[in-house]
Design a protein around this motif. Structure first.
Motif, PDB file in Angstrom:
ATOM      1  N   TYR A 186      31.453  31.020  40.583  1.00  0.00           N
ATOM      2  CA  TYR A 186      32.744  30.334  40.544  1.00  0.00           C
ATOM      3  C   TYR A 186      33.217  30.002  39.122  1.00  0.00           C
ATOM      4  CZ  TYR A 186      31.244  29.634  45.404  1.00  0.00           C
ATOM      5  OH  TYR A 186      30.771  29.829  46.675  1.00  0.00           O
ATOM      6  N   TRP A 208      44.268  29.188  51.213  1.00  0.00           N
ATOM      7  CA  TRP A 208      43.074  28.368  51.055  1.00  0.00           C
ATOM      8  C   TRP A 208      41.881  29.264  50.737  1.00  0.00           C
ATOM      9  CZ3 TRP A 208      41.805  23.043  52.215  1.00  0.00           C
ATOM     10  CH2 TRP A 208      42.910  22.245  52.578  1.00  0.00           C
ATOM     11  N   LEU A 209      40.924  28.699  49.994  1.00  0.00           N
ATOM     12  CA  LEU A 209      39.656  29.367  49.741  1.00  0.00           C
ATOM     13  C   LEU A 209      38.516  28.492  50.254  1.00  0.00           C
ATOM     14  CD1 LEU A 209      39.872  30.774  46.089  1.00  0.00           C
ATOM     15  CD2 LEU A 209      39.929  32.080  48.212  1.00  0.00           C
ATOM     16  N   LEU A 237      34.621  27.737  49.637  1.00  0.00           N
ATOM     17  CA  LEU A 237      33.545  27.922  48.655  1.00  0.00           C
ATOM     18  C   LEU A 237      32.234  27.412  49.251  1.00  0.00           C
ATOM     19  CD1 LEU A 237      36.076  28.309  46.917  1.00  0.00           C
ATOM     20  CD2 LEU A 237      34.938  27.052  45.082  1.00  0.00           C
ATOM     21  N   ILE A 286      36.913  25.435  41.327  1.00  0.00           N
ATOM     22  CA  ILE A 286      37.990  24.732  42.030  1.00  0.00           C
ATOM     23  C   ILE A 286      39.236  24.672  41.151  1.00  0.00           C
ATOM     24  CG2 ILE A 286      38.720  22.506  42.978  1.00  0.00           C
ATOM     25  CD1 ILE A 286      35.735  22.046  43.713  1.00  0.00           C
ATOM     26  N   ALA A 343      40.904  28.072  40.969  1.00  0.00           N
ATOM     27  CA  ALA A 343      41.604  28.378  42.223  1.00  0.00           C
ATOM     28  C   ALA A 343      42.904  27.595  42.329  1.00  0.00           C
ATOM     29  CB  ALA A 343      40.693  28.077  43.407  1.00  0.00           C
ATOM     30  N   HIS A 344      42.873  26.320  41.941  1.00  0.00           N
ATOM     31  CA  HIS A 344      44.087  25.499  41.987  1.00  0.00           C
ATOM     32  C   HIS A 344      45.183  26.071  41.089  1.00  0.00           C
ATOM     33  CE1 HIS A 344      42.143  21.528  43.592  1.00  0.00           C
ATOM     34  NE2 HIS A 344      42.469  22.360  44.560  1.00  0.00           N
ATOM     35  N   TYR A 373      45.870  28.113  45.122  1.00  0.00           N
ATOM     36  CA  TYR A 373      45.050  27.918  46.316  1.00  0.00           C
ATOM     37  C   TYR A 373      44.728  26.444  46.533  1.00  0.00           C
ATOM     38  CZ  TYR A 373      43.684  32.927  46.126  1.00  0.00           C
ATOM     39  OH  TYR A 373      43.660  34.298  46.103  1.00  0.00           O
ATOM     40  N   LYS A 374      44.523  26.079  47.783  1.00  0.00           N
ATOM     41  CA  LYS A 374      43.804  24.855  48.119  1.00  0.00           C
ATOM     42  C   LYS A 374      42.345  25.242  48.367  1.00  0.00           C
ATOM     43  CE  LYS A 374      47.596  22.074  49.921  1.00  0.00           C
ATOM     44  NZ  LYS A 374      48.077  21.234  51.047  1.00  0.00           N
ATOM     45  N   VAL A 375      41.443  24.274  48.216  1.00  0.00           N
ATOM     46  CA  VAL A 375      40.012  24.609  48.239  1.00  0.00           C
ATOM     47  C   VAL A 375      39.245  23.740  49.230  1.00  0.00           C
ATOM     48  CG1 VAL A 375      37.898  24.799  46.862  1.00  0.00           C
ATOM     49  CG2 VAL A 375      40.109  25.370  45.840  1.00  0.00           C
ATOM     50  N   CYS A 388      33.538  17.846  43.146  1.00  0.00           N
ATOM     51  CA  CYS A 388      34.729  18.031  43.988  1.00  0.00           C
ATOM     52  C   CYS A 388      35.767  16.950  43.709  1.00  0.00           C
ATOM     53  CB  CYS A 388      34.326  18.009  45.463  1.00  0.00           C
ATOM     54  SG  CYS A 388      33.608  19.544  46.045  1.00  0.00           S
ATOM     55  N   CYS A 438      39.186  18.677  44.712  1.00  0.00           N
ATOM     56  CA  CYS A 438      38.962  19.545  45.871  1.00  0.00           C
ATOM     57  C   CYS A 438      39.691  18.979  47.089  1.00  0.00           C
ATOM     58  CB  CYS A 438      37.458  19.624  46.136  1.00  0.00           C
ATOM     59  SG  CYS A 438      37.009  20.490  47.632  1.00  0.00           S
TER      60      CYS A 438
END
Length: 376
Positions: A78, A100-101, A103, A133, A136-137, A141-143, A187, A192
């Motif tokens: 990641y 969304w992802l 993890l 995270i 991704a943001h 994306y939301k995680v 997180c 997160c």
């Protein structure tokens, strides 16, 4: 003279009439600039008439979590140093439209009898999780983060872990929190969106609810996002749902929806899959939602790329032949039913770049993208 006078008057009347007619029908030419402006306006109107604006489609389920699980292993998981991760973030968005992802965090125990739990040798790091995270943001994306436990012995699956004494239960839950806490902190720092306190811990789910409430309280004190828990599909089929799953600190329950659509490794016409999915998967999930009195999300759902993928979909292998059409049709059946089921408010597909489930660059990815685009 009288005749000549009459002719003179007649000629004069005709001349006056001609002058009046010329003045009446004569129009002064418009300036060139005005003509250009008029022509441009007419062209614009013509364009709007010939090519009316296409209305933006209204999402069917704008609040649904449309997700893809993208598990990575090792100390670089990641992070920017993980080339698989950086490339996959782009591919998932372009190929599936996921918003969304999921993890994955990997812990392990030597067996179901020990209360000692630790990070797996190829596990992730809190710093790497935080970086992932945040990456991704930045991509929109939301995680959702969830931990999983594997056993080193032949059983392998965390669902076998179970304790009968208070001392063993307390020791395990304390040790588990000690391992989980740094990831919960990561997180929180990274913002997160959703964190699961456990995943498919079928035996541990039967531990007294006080231990689970203690764990929920600990997580809640360190993390302000949504807190969830994921059951395996077999939990619902084997025993009543534990009372602690009604805890108000839990936002939702997720379910690994690996219910079999078929009774054996045979095949059925693809047109029958939506009905089979509704009867053999959706009915169970909806029943769980009614029992809990809250919405459910599919924390995992995955289908192999073979013609037997609908039978025991939790298995990594089968004896069937590779069939990408069946894989795509199974996802289409699932999403077709989920689209109108407001008891299910999220779906996370297992898993990107994880054969034989991986939908990378397949008809399954196209199907997922079509539905995710409609939903959200």
């Amino acid at each position: 003279m009288k005749l000549k006078g009459k002719l003179l008057w007649l000629t004069l009347i005709i001349l006056i009439g001609a002058l009046l007619a010329a003045r009446l029908y004569y129009v002064k030419p418009a300036p060139l600039a005005a003509l250009i402006t008029q022509a441009a306006g007419e062209k614009s109107n013509l364009t709007r008439t010939a090519n009316p604006a296409t209305p933006t489609p209204v999402p069917l389920r704008p609040d649904m979590a449309t997700g893809m699980i993208f598990p990575q292993w090792g100390p670089n998981a990641y992070t920017k140093a993980d080339k698989n991760w950086t490339q996959g973030l782009k591919e998932i968005k372009s190929q599936t439209g996921a918003r969304w992802l999921g993890l994955y965090l990997q812990f392990h125990q030597a067996s179901e009898d020990t209360t000692q739990i630790e990070l797996a040798k190829d596990g992730q790091t809190p710093a790497g999780l935080k970086e992932g995270i945040e990456m991704a943001h930045k991509m929109g994306y939301k995680v959702y983060v969830f931990p999983a436990i594997t056993l080193d012995n032949a059983h392998g699956w965390a669902g076998y872990i179970k304790y009968t004494s208070d001392a063993e239960n307390q020791e395990w839950f304390d040790n588990y929190w000690q391992q989980l806490q740094p990831f919960v902190a990561a997180c929180q720092e990274a913002g997160c969106d959703r964190f699961s306190i456990g995943n498919e811990d079928e035996g541990l789910e039967q531990s007294p609810g006080g231990y689970w409430h203690q764990l929920l309280t600990r997580v809640h004190s360190a993390y302000s996002g949504q807190i969830v828990y994921n059951i395996n599909f077999s939990t619902q089929l084997k025993s009543p749902i534990p009372q602690w799953m009604h805890d108000p600190l839990l936002s939702e329950i997720g379910v690994s929806a690996y219910y079999s659509l078929f009774d054996n490794e045979g095949t059925v016409p693809l047109a029958q899959l939506p009905v089979l999915w509704r009867e053999r998967v959706q009915a169970h999930v909806d029943d769980l939602a009614h029992t809990l009195g809250k919405n459910i999300f599919l924390s995992e759902i995955g289908y192999r790329n073979t013609n037997h993928a609908g039978y025991r979909p939790y298995q990594d292998t089968d004896e069937g032949q590779k069939d990408l059409k069946v894989q795509a049709a199974l996802y289409d059946a699932a999403l077709q039913n989920i689209a109108n089921d407001h008891l299910i408010d999220g779906i996370f597909i297992w898993a990107w770049s994880k054969p034989p489930f991986a939908p990378n660059s397949t008809p399954a990815a196209q199907t997922i993208h079509q539905w995710y685009e409609k939903l959200s």
